[in-house]
Structure formats: structure tokens, C-alpha cells
Motif scaffolding. Sequence first.
Motif, mmCIF file in Angstrom:
data_model
loop_
_atom_site.group_PDB
_atom_site.id
_atom_site.type_symbol
_atom_site.label_atom_id
_atom_site.label_comp_id
_atom_site.label_asym_id
_atom_site.label_seq_id
_atom_site.Cartn_x
_atom_site.Cartn_y
_atom_site.Cartn_z
ATOM 1 N N ASN A 202 -41.918 -16.594 -14.329
ATOM 2 C CA ASN A 202 -42.029 -16.410 -15.836
ATOM 3 C C ASN A 202 -42.654 -14.848 -16.125
ATOM 4 O O ASN A 202 -40.925 -14.432 -16.655
ATOM 5 C CB ASN A 202 -42.572 -17.049 -17.372
ATOM 6 C CG ASN A 202 -42.769 -17.929 -17.481
ATOM 7 O OD1 ASN A 202 -41.480 -18.858 -16.910
ATOM 8 N ND2 ASN A 202 -44.149 -19.546 -17.637
ATOM 9 N N LEU B 48 -35.052 -19.236 -10.310
ATOM 10 C CA LEU B 48 -35.110 -20.397 -11.031
ATOM 11 C C LEU B 48 -35.107 -21.573 -10.233
ATOM 12 O O LEU B 48 -35.246 -22.681 -10.816
ATOM 13 C CB LEU B 48 -33.129 -20.187 -11.578
ATOM 14 C CG LEU B 48 -33.440 -19.307 -12.233
ATOM 15 C CD1 LEU B 48 -31.672 -18.959 -13.257
ATOM 16 C CD2 LEU B 48 -33.999 -19.760 -13.491
ATOM 17 N N LEU C 15 -38.910 -13.683 -14.930
ATOM 18 C CA LEU C 15 -37.511 -14.050 -15.557
ATOM 19 C C LEU C 15 -37.448 -13.352 -16.673
ATOM 20 O O LEU C 15 -36.648 -13.118 -17.633
ATOM 21 C CB LEU C 15 -37.426 -15.727 -15.466
ATOM 22 C CG LEU C 15 -37.260 -16.360 -14.569
ATOM 23 C CD1 LEU C 15 -37.456 -18.255 -15.810
ATOM 24 C CD2 LEU C 15 -35.764 -16.358 -14.432
ATOM 25 N N LYS C 16 -38.084 -12.376 -17.230
ATOM 26 C CA LYS C 16 -38.797 -11.628 -18.198
ATOM 27 C C LYS C 16 -37.863 -10.370 -17.495
ATOM 28 O O LYS C 16 -37.247 -9.649 -17.807
ATOM 29 C CB LYS C 16 -39.719 -11.035 -18.281
ATOM 30 C CG LYS C 16 -40.372 -12.058 -19.281
ATOM 31 C CD LYS C 16 -41.967 -11.575 -19.883
ATOM 32 C CE LYS C 16 -42.580 -12.648 -20.477
ATOM 33 N NZ LYS C 16 -43.851 -11.931 -21.311
ATOM 34 N N ARG D 101 -38.867 -21.889 -10.136
ATOM 35 C CA ARG D 101 -38.910 -22.947 -11.801
ATOM 36 C C ARG D 101 -38.958 -24.485 -11.347
ATOM 37 O O ARG D 101 -39.316 -25.465 -11.503
ATOM 38 C CB ARG D 101 -38.638 -22.521 -12.742
ATOM 39 C CG ARG D 101 -38.662 -23.547 -13.895
ATOM 40 C CD ARG D 101 -38.014 -22.883 -15.092
ATOM 41 N NE ARG D 101 -39.352 -21.300 -15.629
ATOM 42 C CZ ARG D 101 -38.649 -20.906 -16.325
ATOM 43 N NH1 ARG D 101 -37.863 -20.720 -17.140
ATOM 44 N NH2 ARG D 101 -39.815 -19.994 -17.234
ATOM 45 N N ASP E 106 -35.764 -10.544 -15.016
ATOM 46 C CA ASP E 106 -34.428 -10.976 -14.347
ATOM 47 C C ASP E 106 -34.002 -12.673 -14.535
ATOM 48 O O ASP E 106 -33.928 -13.127 -13.821
ATOM 49 C CB ASP E 106 -33.989 -10.543 -13.155
ATOM 50 C CG ASP E 106 -32.412 -10.689 -12.718
ATOM 51 O OD1 ASP E 106 -31.791 -10.719 -13.154
ATOM 52 O OD2 ASP E 106 -32.492 -10.637 -10.969
ATOM 53 N N PRO E 107 -33.692 -12.508 -16.135
ATOM 54 C CA PRO E 107 -33.541 -13.741 -16.224
ATOM 55 C C PRO E 107 -32.508 -14.401 -15.708
ATOM 56 O O PRO E 107 -32.490 -16.092 -15.572
ATOM 57 C CB PRO E 107 -32.455 -13.305 -17.664
ATOM 58 C CG PRO E 107 -33.348 -12.194 -18.208
ATOM 59 C CD PRO E 107 -33.334 -11.410 -17.527
ATOM 60 N N SER E 108 -32.063 -14.130 -15.017
ATOM 61 C CA SER E 108 -30.875 -15.024 -13.541
ATOM 62 C C SER E 108 -31.520 -15.027 -12.569
ATOM 63 O O SER E 108 -30.400 -15.229 -11.785
ATOM 64 C CB SER E 108 -29.660 -13.949 -13.546
ATOM 65 O OG SER E 108 -29.165 -12.565 -13.922
ATOM 66 N N ASN E 109 -32.409 -14.457 -12.062
ATOM 67 C CA ASN E 109 -33.017 -14.270 -10.453
ATOM 68 C C ASN E 109 -32.510 -15.656 -9.918
ATOM 69 O O ASN E 109 -33.551 -16.616 -10.200
ATOM 70 C CB ASN E 109 -34.207 -13.800 -10.397
ATOM 71 C CG ASN E 109 -34.823 -13.072 -9.164
ATOM 72 O OD1 ASN E 109 -34.890 -14.479 -8.916
ATOM 73 N ND2 ASN E 109 -34.466 -12.911 -8.450
#
Length: 391
Positions: free
Chosen positions: A371, A384, A374-375, A387, A377-380
Motif C-alpha cells: 500500500n 500491483l 502504491l501511494k 497485491r 506510484d499508483p501504477s507500479n
Amino acid sequence: MIDIETMSVLIVDDMRSMRLSIRNMFKQLRLGSTIRHAENGREALKMLNEGLFDLAVIDWNMPVMNGVELLGKIRNSKTLRDMPVIMVTAEADRDTVINVAETEIDAYLLKPLTMKALEEKVKNVIESANNPDKATIHLQKARELEEAGDIDGAINEMRISLKEKPNASRILRNIGLLYKKNNNEKMTEKCLVKAVSVNRQDDVSRFLLVDFYLEKNDLPNALNYYEKGRLTGQQAVEKGMLLAEKLIEQGMSSSAVSIFTQILSKSRENLSMRETIVNVCVQNGEYNYAKSLLKKIVEEQPERYDLELKLAKLYAGTNETDQALICFEQLDNSSGLDKILTPEQIISIKIWLAKFYMQNKKPFIADNHINQILKIDPSNETALKLRQINS
């Protein structure tokens, strides 16, 4: 001809008290009529290029430009190279200066100076300058011939000079360098080896042999002559670094580490040099020594997060998971990390931790790191994918 009573003298020393003390000695001894000062080699070189001096008295250990560096500038200048130079040094530097004496200085003096020693050295140096011996006359002729492009003639003059002083390693070395200009490798090697054999303190010839054998990729001989020398000056450090890197490439890591350790013991810029050595070791697969150096640096400078990250990655790459975890956790909990590391570096820390905790069946801790990634770099893509696996 230099008139010893009216000559112009330049005293170079970073300590004002020493400059004044030497000046007073010259005045009491009635040696020279014009005596000027410089507090470092750079200032002295400027004065030498702008004025006429008959003698320079130079301190060995100075900031900005030390005595040896200044000496090199003097001897490489056609207008200054024949000026007599006396080097002044502390007893602790005596061996080093004796080595330099075999290269380019006319005499050296040990601190604390005495009137008697100064008078004796100055008079001897000026006498030699005014009345050069036969060996010196032939050396000067050899230099003229070399500059005119007559290398064979220069070698002949050098050999005549050598007959006058058969154990002069400086002459042997210069003959070797002339043979090198003629591409005669056999005679180059023979002369340089002879120079070292007649004068074990001739590190100039010794390091020329290191260069000679490095060019031929003869690492055992290069290492042999390097190890017998005394490490002084930037050139010696550069030779050592080059030799050590080649040794690592050839699988001779223990010898390379020995050279690195020697370099660090003499280096004033120890931290910078350690970082350079770490990079060389990592590039060539010598991870153990790199890790030991990085560990010491991080202990001394815990704010160097960039180096701790490099250490963590080395531990991870060599399957030392427990040590890697300690480093990654310390970094993750450090304040002000974003001011020193890039977002990509911070993400790399959290990715490693996420993977570690996933492998160790701690999904909640792993998810927390995912998390955080992703904060940033949301598109990492890596985060992803992790997760999905962790859910």
C-alpha cells in the motif's frame, strides 16, 4: 653562474614562523640578497613563472600543492628545470624524501633546521650548479639531443654519464625511458630492473616497472614491484587501483584486497576512496570486501542512506537474508528518507520487504508495504502483481 651572496631565493612553506626562521638564517649566513616567500606550491609556481630565482627551498608537506607536486612542475618547465631545489621535511617523512632525492631534488634538509646544516647544503648545491660534474654535463647534452629528436645520440650521452656514476639509478632509469621511446622493450625492462637493484629506494623506477608489466598484462611481476614500493602520491594510488582491478578480474582477489587496504591506510580522502573501492569491487564481483567497507562507512555515517541501501542489496544478492532485513528495516524506519533517496530507491526498499514478508507468511505486514508503494506510484506494476498474489 650563481653568486651565492647576491642570489635570489624563494622560500616555500605553509607555516609563517618557518618561512621567517629560514629567511633569518639566510640573512645571518649572508646567503642571497633577495629572499621572498610563498605559503604553498601554487603561489610559489606563480612567483617562479613571473620572476627570476636562483634557488628554491621548498617544504615537503603543504596544502593546495605540496612540495613534490611543485617540484614536478619546476622540472617539467624549460625555463625553471635547471634551478637548484632544496626540500625541507620532518624526520617522519625522511624515507619518502630520500626517494624523491633520487628523482629531481638537489638536496634535502630535515627539521628542525640548523644554521650549520642549511649553510652546508646551500653552498654544496650552488657549487654543483656553478661547476657541474662530467656526469651532469653529459646528462644535459643527452636532454638536448632527446629534445632535438636524436634518441640514439641521447642514449649514447646517457651511457657516458653512467660510466661516471655507475650506480646512479636516475641515469639508468632515464636510459630505460629513452629505450622505451625507441620501442626497445627488452632494454627498457633491463635498465629499469637494474635501476631498482642498485637503489632499493628508487620507487620511481619501481612504479615505471609496474606500468611496464601492466601494459604486458604480466600481473605477477606488476604486483611484485608494486608491493615492494612505498605508496606516495596520487599516481601511486592510481596505479594501485588499476592493478587491483586487473587482479580481481583475473581471480586474484586476496592480492587486490591487500592493495586496497594499503591504499586506504595512506589516503587522506579515506571516505571517498572507500566508496570508489566499493564500486570497483561490486563491478568485479568481490562482494565480501565491498560489504565490509560499506558496513564501516554506514556505522560511521548512519545518514548515508544511499550506501546502506547498497549494502542491503549486496546482502540480499549474496543470500544473507537476516542482514539484508536489518538494513532494509532500518532504512524503512528512518526519518527524512525522501530527502536523500529517490522515489524509485524508496520503492525498491518496500518491494524487498513486501516480498520477504510474503515469503515468511506475514501477509498483513506485506500488504502494508504494498500500500505504501502504491501511494507513491499508483501504477507500479510490481506492487500491483504482489497485491494480487498476496490477496
